[in-house]
Design a protein around this motif. Structure first.
Motif, PDB file in Angstrom:
ATOM      1  N   GLU A  71      50.003  17.380  54.061  1.00  9.40           N
ATOM      2  CA  GLU A  71      50.706  16.452  54.941  1.00  9.40           C
ATOM      3  C   GLU A  71      49.758  15.955  56.030  1.00  9.40           C
ATOM      4  O   GLU A  71      49.021  16.745  56.607  1.00  9.40           O
ATOM      5  N   MET A  73      49.980  13.662  59.513  1.00 14.11           N
ATOM      6  CA  MET A  73      50.897  13.046  60.479  1.00 14.11           C
ATOM      7  C   MET A  73      50.761  11.520  60.527  1.00 14.11           C
ATOM      8  O   MET A  73      51.750  10.820  60.675  1.00 14.11           O
ATOM      9  N   ARG A  76      53.066   9.683  57.957  1.00 12.86           N
ATOM     10  CA  ARG A  76      54.501   9.987  57.903  1.00 12.86           C
ATOM     11  C   ARG A  76      55.333   8.730  57.751  1.00 12.86           C
ATOM     12  O   ARG A  76      55.073   7.722  58.385  1.00 12.86           O
ATOM     13  N   GLU A  77      56.337   8.845  56.907  1.00 15.05           N
ATOM     14  CA  GLU A  77      57.269   7.729  56.716  1.00 15.05           C
ATOM     15  C   GLU A  77      58.704   8.240  56.817  1.00 15.05           C
ATOM     16  O   GLU A  77      59.052   8.833  57.815  1.00 15.05           O
ATOM     17  N   ALA A  79      62.303  10.262  56.519  1.00 18.83           N
ATOM     18  CA  ALA A  79      62.803  11.638  56.511  1.00 18.83           C
ATOM     19  C   ALA A  79      63.931  11.695  55.496  1.00 18.83           C
ATOM     20  O   ALA A  79      64.585  10.682  55.223  1.00 18.83           O
ATOM     21  N   ARG A  88      59.936  15.329  54.628  1.00 17.72           N
ATOM     22  CA  ARG A  88      59.321  14.157  55.243  1.00 17.72           C
ATOM     23  C   ARG A  88      58.468  13.528  54.142  1.00 17.72           C
ATOM     24  O   ARG A  88      57.654  14.185  53.516  1.00 17.72           O
ATOM     25  N   TYR A  90      55.576  11.030  52.863  1.00 15.36           N
ATOM     26  CA  TYR A  90      54.289  10.562  53.366  1.00 15.36           C
ATOM     27  C   TYR A  90      53.782   9.425  52.493  1.00 15.36           C
ATOM     28  O   TYR A  90      53.933   9.446  51.275  1.00 15.36           O
ATOM     29  N   ARG A 102      54.937   7.308  47.768  1.00 16.18           N
ATOM     30  CA  ARG A 102      55.471   8.302  48.688  1.00 16.18           C
ATOM     31  C   ARG A 102      55.316   9.675  48.052  1.00 16.18           C
ATOM     32  O   ARG A 102      55.477   9.837  46.846  1.00 16.18           O
ATOM     33  N   THR A 104      55.984  14.107  48.966  1.00 19.53           N
ATOM     34  CA  THR A 104      56.486  15.159  49.834  1.00 19.53           C
ATOM     35  C   THR A 104      56.248  16.499  49.156  1.00 19.53           C
ATOM     36  O   THR A 104      55.972  16.547  47.944  1.00 19.53           O
TER      37      THR A 104
END
Length: 146
Positions: A71, A73, A76-77, A79, A88, A90, A102, A104
């Motif tokens: 991950e 930060m 991040r996209e 939730a 979360r 990513y 995306r 996770t």
């Protein structure tokens, strides 16, 4: 000497125990989604692709003891929640592709992680694939459900 030999034998068996913990089936998909799993099993992983009847891959899940995914930060996209697990999503990138990606990661147990990834062409497909991924359930007895 005998203790040392016993410890060596126990250490040699540890990877085999981790292999035994891998699930033999993919997570459960709701019947109403029209998705089916295409799977590939290896010595230390189970790879599951959720595919529609028209061949569109909604998302994929890699089940294994560890994952190379980390991950970040800055990426991040959205939730979300998958089977009781807060996630979360990513942003990812694929070389030479304009796709929306995306990813996770869910820790399902001490020695089992689910790396979930989707690749789509537009925002409508992104919303649909995220919704579908968030409907799956980890019901295998070795995975457990929250």
């Amino acid at each position: 000497m005998r203790t040392r030999r016993l410890l060596f034998c126990m250490a040699a068996l540890l990877p085999l125990q981790a292999l035994a913990e891998l699930p033999t089936t993919c997570p459960e998909l709701p019947a109403t989604t029209g998705l089916a799993w295409e799977t590939v099993a290896g010595d230390d992983f189970l790879f599951c692709k959720a595919v529609r009847e028209d061949g569109f891959q909604a998302f994929s899940v890699m089940l294994r003891a560890d994952s190379p995914f980390r991950e970040r930060m800055s990426l991040r996209e959205e939730a979300g929640r998958i089977d009781g697990h807060k996630v979360r999503w990513y942003r990812g990138q694929l070389p030479n592709e304009e796709a929306i990606v995306r990813e996770t990661l869910i820790e399902l147990g001490k020695d089992l992680k689910a790396h979930i990834m989707l690749r789509v062409e537009d925002e409508a497909q992104l919303a649909d694939s995220l919704r579908l991924a968030e409907q799956m359930r980890f019901n295998d007895s070795r995975i457990g459900s929250n």
